[in-house]
Write a protein that holds these residues in place. Structure first.
Motif, PDB file in Angstrom:
ATOM      1  N   ASN A 248      46.801  58.738  45.769  1.00  0.00           N
ATOM      2  CA  ASN A 248      47.672  58.552  44.604  1.00  0.00           C
ATOM      3  C   ASN A 248      48.728  57.552  45.023  1.00  0.00           C
ATOM      4  N   PHE A 249      48.442  56.304  44.780  1.00  0.00           N
ATOM      5  CA  PHE A 249      49.163  55.230  45.451  1.00  0.00           C
ATOM      6  C   PHE A 249      50.621  55.116  45.020  1.00  0.00           C
ATOM      7  N   ASP A 250      51.519  55.086  45.977  1.00  0.00           N
ATOM      8  CA  ASP A 250      52.956  54.884  45.721  1.00  0.00           C
ATOM      9  C   ASP A 250      53.365  53.576  46.377  1.00  0.00           C
ATOM     10  N   HIS A 251      53.774  52.645  45.541  1.00  0.00           N
ATOM     11  CA  HIS A 251      54.062  51.296  46.053  1.00  0.00           C
ATOM     12  C   HIS A 251      55.432  51.160  46.695  1.00  0.00           C
ATOM     13  N   VAL A 252      56.220  52.245  46.714  1.00  0.00           N
ATOM     14  CA  VAL A 252      57.625  52.128  47.135  1.00  0.00           C
ATOM     15  C   VAL A 252      57.756  51.503  48.511  1.00  0.00           C
ATOM     16  N   ASN A 253      56.918  51.967  49.458  1.00  0.00           N
ATOM     17  CA  ASN A 253      57.088  51.504  50.845  1.00  0.00           C
ATOM     18  C   ASN A 253      56.170  50.352  51.216  1.00  0.00           C
ATOM     19  N   ILE A 254      55.502  49.762  50.221  1.00  0.00           N
ATOM     20  CA  ILE A 254      54.628  48.625  50.516  1.00  0.00           C
ATOM     21  C   ILE A 254      55.496  47.416  50.832  1.00  0.00           C
ATOM     22  N   THR A 255      55.246  46.807  51.970  1.00  0.00           N
ATOM     23  CA  THR A 255      56.082  45.678  52.401  1.00  0.00           C
ATOM     24  C   THR A 255      55.400  44.345  52.146  1.00  0.00           C
ATOM     25  N   GLY A 256      54.106  44.345  51.899  1.00  0.00           N
ATOM     26  CA  GLY A 256      53.394  43.109  51.590  1.00  0.00           C
ATOM     27  C   GLY A 256      53.452  42.833  50.103  1.00  0.00           C
ATOM     28  N   ASN A 257      52.961  41.640  49.670  1.00  0.00           N
ATOM     29  CA  ASN A 257      52.947  41.374  48.237  1.00  0.00           C
ATOM     30  C   ASN A 257      51.697  41.997  47.608  1.00  0.00           C
ATOM     31  N   CYS A 258      51.685  42.055  46.280  1.00  0.00           N
ATOM     32  CA  CYS A 258      50.620  42.776  45.561  1.00  0.00           C
ATOM     33  C   CYS A 258      49.237  42.223  45.865  1.00  0.00           C
ATOM     34  N   VAL A 259      49.132  40.883  45.843  1.00  0.00           N
ATOM     35  CA  VAL A 259      47.798  40.288  45.926  1.00  0.00           C
ATOM     36  C   VAL A 259      47.145  40.513  47.287  1.00  0.00           C
ATOM     37  N   SER A 260      47.956  40.921  48.288  1.00  0.00           N
ATOM     38  CA  SER A 260      47.350  41.240  49.581  1.00  0.00           C
ATOM     39  C   SER A 260      46.364  42.400  49.440  1.00  0.00           C
ATOM     40  N   CYS A 261      46.557  43.215  48.384  1.00  0.00           N
ATOM     41  CA  CYS A 261      45.583  44.287  48.101  1.00  0.00           C
ATOM     42  C   CYS A 261      44.863  44.035  46.781  1.00  0.00           C
ATOM     43  N   HIS A 262      45.657  43.732  45.752  1.00  0.00           N
ATOM     44  CA  HIS A 262      45.085  43.548  44.411  1.00  0.00           C
ATOM     45  C   HIS A 262      44.472  42.152  44.306  1.00  0.00           C
ATOM     46  N   ASN A 263      43.381  41.989  45.044  1.00  0.00           N
ATOM     47  CA  ASN A 263      42.699  40.700  45.074  1.00  0.00           C
ATOM     48  C   ASN A 263      41.307  40.777  44.464  1.00  0.00           C
ATOM     49  N   GLY A 264      41.013  41.915  43.800  1.00  0.00           N
ATOM     50  CA  GLY A 264      39.702  42.093  43.181  1.00  0.00           C
ATOM     51  C   GLY A 264      38.680  42.654  44.136  1.00  0.00           C
ATOM     52  N   THR A 265      39.064  42.775  45.416  1.00  0.00           N
ATOM     53  CA  THR A 265      38.149  43.338  46.421  1.00  0.00           C
ATOM     54  C   THR A 265      38.685  44.666  46.921  1.00  0.00           C
ATOM     55  N   GLU A 266      39.884  44.620  47.533  1.00  0.00           N
ATOM     56  CA  GLU A 266      40.471  45.861  48.045  1.00  0.00           C
ATOM     57  C   GLU A 266      41.014  46.733  46.926  1.00  0.00           C
ATOM     58  N   ALA A 267      41.546  46.103  45.918  1.00  0.00           N
ATOM     59  CA  ALA A 267      42.035  46.828  44.751  1.00  0.00           C
ATOM     60  C   ALA A 267      41.887  45.910  43.547  1.00  0.00           C
ATOM     61  N   GLY A 269      42.172  43.373  40.800  1.00  0.00           N
ATOM     62  CA  GLY A 269      42.963  42.157  40.725  1.00  0.00           C
ATOM     63  C   GLY A 269      43.225  41.778  39.284  1.00  0.00           C
ATOM     64  N   LYS A 270      43.609  40.535  39.062  1.00  0.00           N
ATOM     65  CA  LYS A 270      43.871  40.054  37.714  1.00  0.00           C
ATOM     66  C   LYS A 270      42.587  40.061  36.896  1.00  0.00           C
ATOM     67  N   THR A 271      42.671  40.476  35.641  1.00  0.00           N
ATOM     68  CA  THR A 271      41.500  40.500  34.765  1.00  0.00           C
ATOM     69  C   THR A 271      41.213  39.089  34.275  1.00  0.00           C
ATOM     70  N   PRO A 272      39.983  38.848  33.780  1.00  0.00           N
ATOM     71  CA  PRO A 272      39.630  37.496  33.298  1.00  0.00           C
ATOM     72  C   PRO A 272      40.530  37.023  32.163  1.00  0.00           C
ATOM     73  N   ASN A 273      41.042  37.959  31.358  1.00  0.00           N
ATOM     74  CA  ASN A 273      41.882  37.540  30.233  1.00  0.00           C
ATOM     75  C   ASN A 273      43.366  37.516  30.590  1.00  0.00           C
ATOM     76  N   HIS A 274      43.673  37.639  31.859  1.00  0.00           N
ATOM     77  CA  HIS A 274      45.073  37.570  32.289  1.00  0.00           C
ATOM     78  C   HIS A 274      45.586  36.159  32.061  1.00  0.00           C
ATOM     79  N   ILE A 275      46.839  36.041  31.670  1.00  0.00           N
ATOM     80  CA  ILE A 275      47.392  34.698  31.469  1.00  0.00           C
ATOM     81  C   ILE A 275      47.386  33.955  32.802  1.00  0.00           C
ATOM     82  N   GLN A 276      47.341  32.613  32.708  1.00  0.00           N
ATOM     83  CA  GLN A 276      47.300  31.807  33.908  1.00  0.00           C
ATOM     84  C   GLN A 276      48.628  31.913  34.660  1.00  0.00           C
ATOM     85  N   THR A 277      48.553  32.444  35.891  1.00  0.00           N
ATOM     86  CA  THR A 277      49.765  32.610  36.699  1.00  0.00           C
ATOM     87  C   THR A 277      49.432  32.387  38.158  1.00  0.00           C
ATOM     88  N   SER A 278      50.488  32.361  38.985  1.00  0.00           N
ATOM     89  CA  SER A 278      50.295  32.423  40.429  1.00  0.00           C
ATOM     90  C   SER A 278      49.889  33.850  40.778  1.00  0.00           C
TER      91      SER A 278
END
Length: 1000
Positions: A248-267, A269-278
């Motif tokens: 039950n993931f708690d992001h409070v103590n995460i020291t890295g940025n989101c995409v280090s996990c939310h990259n579509g592989t480990e967790a 990631g951005k959906t295909p209809n996500h607006i164009q962003t970094s």
């Protein structure tokens, strides 16, 4: 020698002895047998010592005799000796394993290898010591734990234990948790197995105290994997004790940025209809609630605004938006829609469509009177200062703007004149000026002095300097009249036909003294009959041939006949205003002609602003020169006043209305409005509260000012919703990306009057570890003198106050003494036993007293300095009376069994087969030994000299050893051939008598 041969030899020796005894008996006196029964292998000692031979050798049979006890001590034995009673414990029958010949019924030692029943059949508290009242709860199978060698140490079998582990394993009754044990409750059995204490069979995390990382460190238990996502060390922020996964993931103590996990592989990631962003997810998303976004950091957005702000993905252009292109960024910033840095490039309408005081800021009250064609003067790039002024759009007199403040005014060196600039100057440029002398208040020479303006020429007739008495400001040349009072000299000096008109060839015959007829006032009047004159008046009355217009004549053309009658020159029969030149007031001044009536409305003097020359009435009213306020006329009597539906206001009409266009109002001066805002701003009379307006009361002026809706000086008094219903980053500024992790209950910390600093912090709303805020920057952090510890503040401190602290030692990385030194924290008291400073080897950080265990390695000084019956358990009332230190007998690992070894003795009394108690020797319960035969101390004979029988102990011949010579019973024993004691005849290799032997 075989047993059979030995038995035969003993038999022959006995028979021989008996024969000798018979011979002696027949000869007279009885003889004492000197038979050495020890040589048979069965010494007659103890109870057997005084038996007669026939008591055992029944019927004179001396062999073979069984030496086993049961051969006599049984119901079927040859000898009627006491036998094993029916109540005797079950055994193998080897009596000598427990009994001694000294006393059959006194058991000094039990060889448990000879016992065949269960322990409890004997150890029942009656026959032998049973389970004590304070024995731990268990079954009755003693040998599950105890051995027959000794009660202690016990090889414990937990099968029959009925209580929980801690009831014994408390550090007193049995070994408790070691100091290195992870912090847990005392329910040992939830993790450990009694069969194999280590390793633990499972871990019941409900019993574990402290942070996960205190155990899951990669040493004590599996720690964070090298490929684990970058995070803090509070495992339970995400993982449950039931299993690592699912987390039950708690992001409070995460020291890295989101995409280090939310990259579509480990967790995900951005959906295909996500607006164009970094990929800097955290700049927009909140780890607590992924959607909707808590804020959008537009620096991370790629592409145009419209790709997102299309009314679907995000708020798009409102239907009431001003006409413009679709490049939002032309005007709006990513920090907020408002205020907008407006780019007018794509605006297709004129300025006033927006800048009307409602949609956008309109003309301020101090703006000069103009039309609404803003763009003719202002630039959309830089509104002020104006890039040019199109005077065709300006309403009112020049001086209303050119006053030296709003725009350049009359220069201090300007010639004395009125303030109607356009009398001379054009709106295209100051210069050249088409000079109009109408409003000049000085005399001509003030300017026309040859310096400021052209003065009199050298050929000018001799006159004074009152130019205006002759010249007109409209046409300097020729002079319109000559004020002869200013002329110096006789008439003819001027009226010579060159300088001035002389006598006309048609002049009536006369002399040359002009003033004989004419006056300097005028050539005429002459008693002239105009009948038959076919030309117009000015052809004669031009001031030359006949009297022309006087200096006081109103400014007109020269068509005299349009007003005057040739019969009666004065008064004029009528006035043809088409021939009048100059302002109305130059004539209509109440003297020359009817002027402004005393009841006339307050106004300027430019009559033709309203009146026409055809008639005073009707008047085409021009408010430009009105100097009074509107209500002085528009009072419902003199002119239309406020309608019944007009909003409640004062009567200062001009603060809202313009005299050019009465409706709609050009602006609203709210200082003149009476009543509540809502009486007007109801969505009908004026813009009301928008459907998307935040929940609030109806008192607009609680937040808004009359100068503009925005910015609003927000008053939260009447707000009925919580802060976040507005301050969500869309309706109003929300939490900043750098805001500490909290819930959205803003009001628990912030005050609506003063947003920062916070008036208090309700820590129940704070998410994450204390250190995420208390870092010394955001909030007070750990003081430099703080005890060495982990960074989990809430291990000790509460959110109510730093102090008092409920100290949790789990995360302390140093030893106790680094704090508990009597300075930083309470140290050892003056009555504390002498120890090193390794507190943790005895004390538990959970419960300081009583101590959980005592590590005697850290204790300094003698045992009795602590074990004195006060500080710790001392000698009980029945303890052996001694001044020796406890450590001579007791082991700090366990109080019992005691392991005292005597010093200076050739043997250890505790090793006796008889299992001697201390009081067997120390009969006075003191260190004094009551030797029965003190002369032989400390050898065996010191006690056993009285038991010594010299007969079996041959030295040589008929000489036996004395007790003194054999005082050490465990030594060797030699039989010599003679008294020289040089040749050994027979030897008994020692030790013959063993103190642990059953046949001593």
């Amino acid at each position: 020698m075989t047993n059979k041969a030995l038995t035969s030899r003993i038999r022959n020796l006995v028979l021989t002895s008996l024969g000798v005894f018979g011979l002696l008996a027949s000869g007279g006196a009885p003889a004492q047998s000197v038979f050495d029964h020890f040589s048979t292998g069965f010494e007659l000692d103890g109870g057997h010592e005084n038996l007669t031979c026939e008591g055992c050798h029944v019927g004179g049979s001396f062999g073979p005799t069984d030496s086993a006890c049961s051969s006599c001590h049984s119901q079927s034995g040859l000898v009627r000796a006491s036998s094993k009673p029916a109540s005797h414990v079950a055994t193998t029958g080897q009596c000598s394993d427990c009994h001694i010949t000294a006393n059959w019924t006194v058991i000094t030692f039990v060889d448990h290898s000879s016992l065949t029943g269960s322990c409890i059949s004997c150890h029942d508290g009656a026959q032998a010591t049973g389970k004590t009242p304070n024995h731990i709860s268990s079954g009755d199978q003693c040998d599950d734990c105890h051995t027959t060698a000794a009660w202690l140490p016990a090889n414990f079998d937990h099968s029959g234990i009925a209580g929980n582990c801690a009831s014994c394993h408390n550090g007193v009754t049995a070994t408790g948790k070691s100091p290195a044990h992870i912090q847990t409750s005392s329910v040992c059995e939830d993790c450990h197995n009694t069969a194999t204490f280590q390793p633990a069979v499972t871990v019941d995390h409900t019993q574990v105290l402290g942070a996960c990382g205190s155990c899951h460190d990669g040493v004590t238990a599996t720690g964070k994997h090298p490929t684990h996502i970058t995070s803090g060390n509070n495992c339970d922020d995400c993982h449950a004790t039931t299993g690592w996964l699912p987390a039950n993931f708690d992001h409070v103590n995460i020291t890295g940025n989101c995409v280090s996990c939310h990259n579509g592989t480990e967790a995900t990631g951005k959906t295909p209809n996500h607006i164009q962003t970094s990929n800097v997810c955290e700049d927009c998303h909140n780890p607590n609630v992924w959607t909707p976004t808590f804020s959008v950091d537009h620096t991370q957005v790629i592409g145009t605004c419209g790709s997102c702000h299309d009314g679907v993905t995000a708020i798009g252009k409102h239907p009431t938006h001003i006409s413009s292109g679709n490049n939002c960024e032309d005007c709006h910033a990513t920090a907020g829609w408002l205020p907008a840095n407006f780019n007018h490039t794509n605006i297709t309408n004129n300025c006033s469509n927006c800048h009307n005081g409602t949609d956008a800021t309109g003309k301020p009250q101090s703006h000069i009177q103009t039309s609404n064609v803003c763009e003719d003067c202002h630039s959309t790039t830089v509104f002020a200062p104006v890039n040019t002024v199109d005077h065709t759009q300006v309403i009112g007199a020049c001086g209303s703007c050119h006053d030296g403040v709003t725009a350049t005014g009359k220069n201090p060196t300007h010639i004395t004149s009125g303030n109607t600039c356009d009398d001379c100057h054009a709106t295209t440029a100051w210069l050249p000026a088409n000079f109009d002398h109408v409003n000049i208040t000085g005399n001509c020479i003030d300017c026309h002095n040859g310096v400021d303006a052209t003065g009199k020429t050298p050929t000018h007739i001799q006159t004074s300097n009152v130019c205006e008495d002759c010249h007109t400001t409209n046409v300097f040349m020729p002079v319109f009249t000559v004020d002869h009072t200013q002329v110096i000299g006789v008439c003819s000096s001027c009226h010579d036909g060159v300088t001035a008109t002389g006598k006309h060839p048609t002049h009536i015959s006369s002399g040359n003294t002009c003033d004989d007829c004419h006056t300097t006032i005028a050539w005429r009047p002459a008693t002239f009959d105009h009948i038959g004159i076919s030309g117009n008046c000015v052809s004669c009355h031009n001031g030359t041939e006949a009297t022309g217009k006087t200096l006081t004549h109103i400014q007109t053309t020269n068509v005299c006949e349009d007003c005057h009658n040739t019969t009666v020159w004065m008064p004029a029969i009528t006035v043809d205003h088409t021939q009048v030149i100059g302002a109305c007031g130059s004539c209509h001044d109440g003297i020359t002609a009817t002027g402004k009536h005393p009841t006339h409305i307050t106004s300027g003097n430019t009559c033709d602003d309203c009146h026409s020359t055809t008639g005073w009435l009707p008047a085409n009213f021009d408010h430009v020169n009105i100097t009074g306020n509107c209500f002085s006329c528009h009072n419902g009597t003199e002119a239309t006043g406020k309608g019944p539906t007009h909003v409640q206001t004062t009567n200062v009409c001009e603060d809202c209305h313009t005299s050019n266009v009465w409706a709609p109002v050009f602006t609203v001066d709210h200082t003149q409005v009476l009543g509540a805002c809502g009486s007007c701003h109801d969505g009908v009379t004026a813009t009301g509260k928008h459907p998307t307006h935040i929940s609030s009361g109806i008192n607009c002026d609680d937040c808004h000012s009359t100068t503009g809706w925005l910015p609003a000086n927000f008053d939260h008094v009447n707000i009925t919703g919580n802060c976040f219903s507005c301050h969500n980053g869309v309706d109003a500024t929300g939490k900043d990306p750098t805001h500490i992790q909290t819930s959205t209950v803003c009001e628990d910390c912030h005050n609506s009057n003063v947003w920062v600093p916070v008036f208090t912090v309700d820590h129940t709303q704070v998410i994450g570890a204390c250190g995420s805020c208390h870092d010394g920057v955001t909030a007070t952090g750990k003081h430099p003198t703080h005890v060495t510890s982990g960074n989990n503040c809430d291990d000790c401190h509460t959110t109510i106050a730093w102090t008092p602290a409920n100290f949790d030692h789990v995360n302390i990385v140093d030893n106790c003494f680094s704090c508990h030194n009597g300075t930083q924290a309470t140290g050892k008291g003056p009555l504390h036993v002498l120890t090193t400073n390794v507190c943790e080897d005895c004390h538990s950080p959970t419960v300081w007293v009583p101590v959980t265990t005592v590590d005697h390695n850290q204790v300094l000084g003698s045992c009795s300095s602590c074990h004195n019956g006060t500080t710790a358990t001392g000698q009980n009332s029945g303890h052996f009376n001694t001044g020796q230190d406890c450590g001579l007998c007791h082991d700090p690992i366990a109080w019992t069994p005691a392991d005292y070894r005597h010093t200076g003795l050739p043997y250890e009394p505790q090793d006796h087969r008889a299992n001697l108690a201390c009081t067997a020797c120390h009969q006075s319960n003191s260190e004094i030994v009551n030797w029965r035969f003190p002369a032989f101390q400390p050898d065996c004979a010191g006690c056993h000299a009285g038991d010594y029988r010299s007969g079996p102990h041959k030295k040589y011949g008929d000489t036996n050893y004395t007790a003194s010579e054999l005082r050490d019973c465990s030594g060797a024993c030699h039989v010599y051939t003679n008294s020289s004691m040089t040749t050994i005849q027979n030897r008994r290799s020692g030790p013959e008598h063993r103190i642990s032997g059953g046949d001593f």
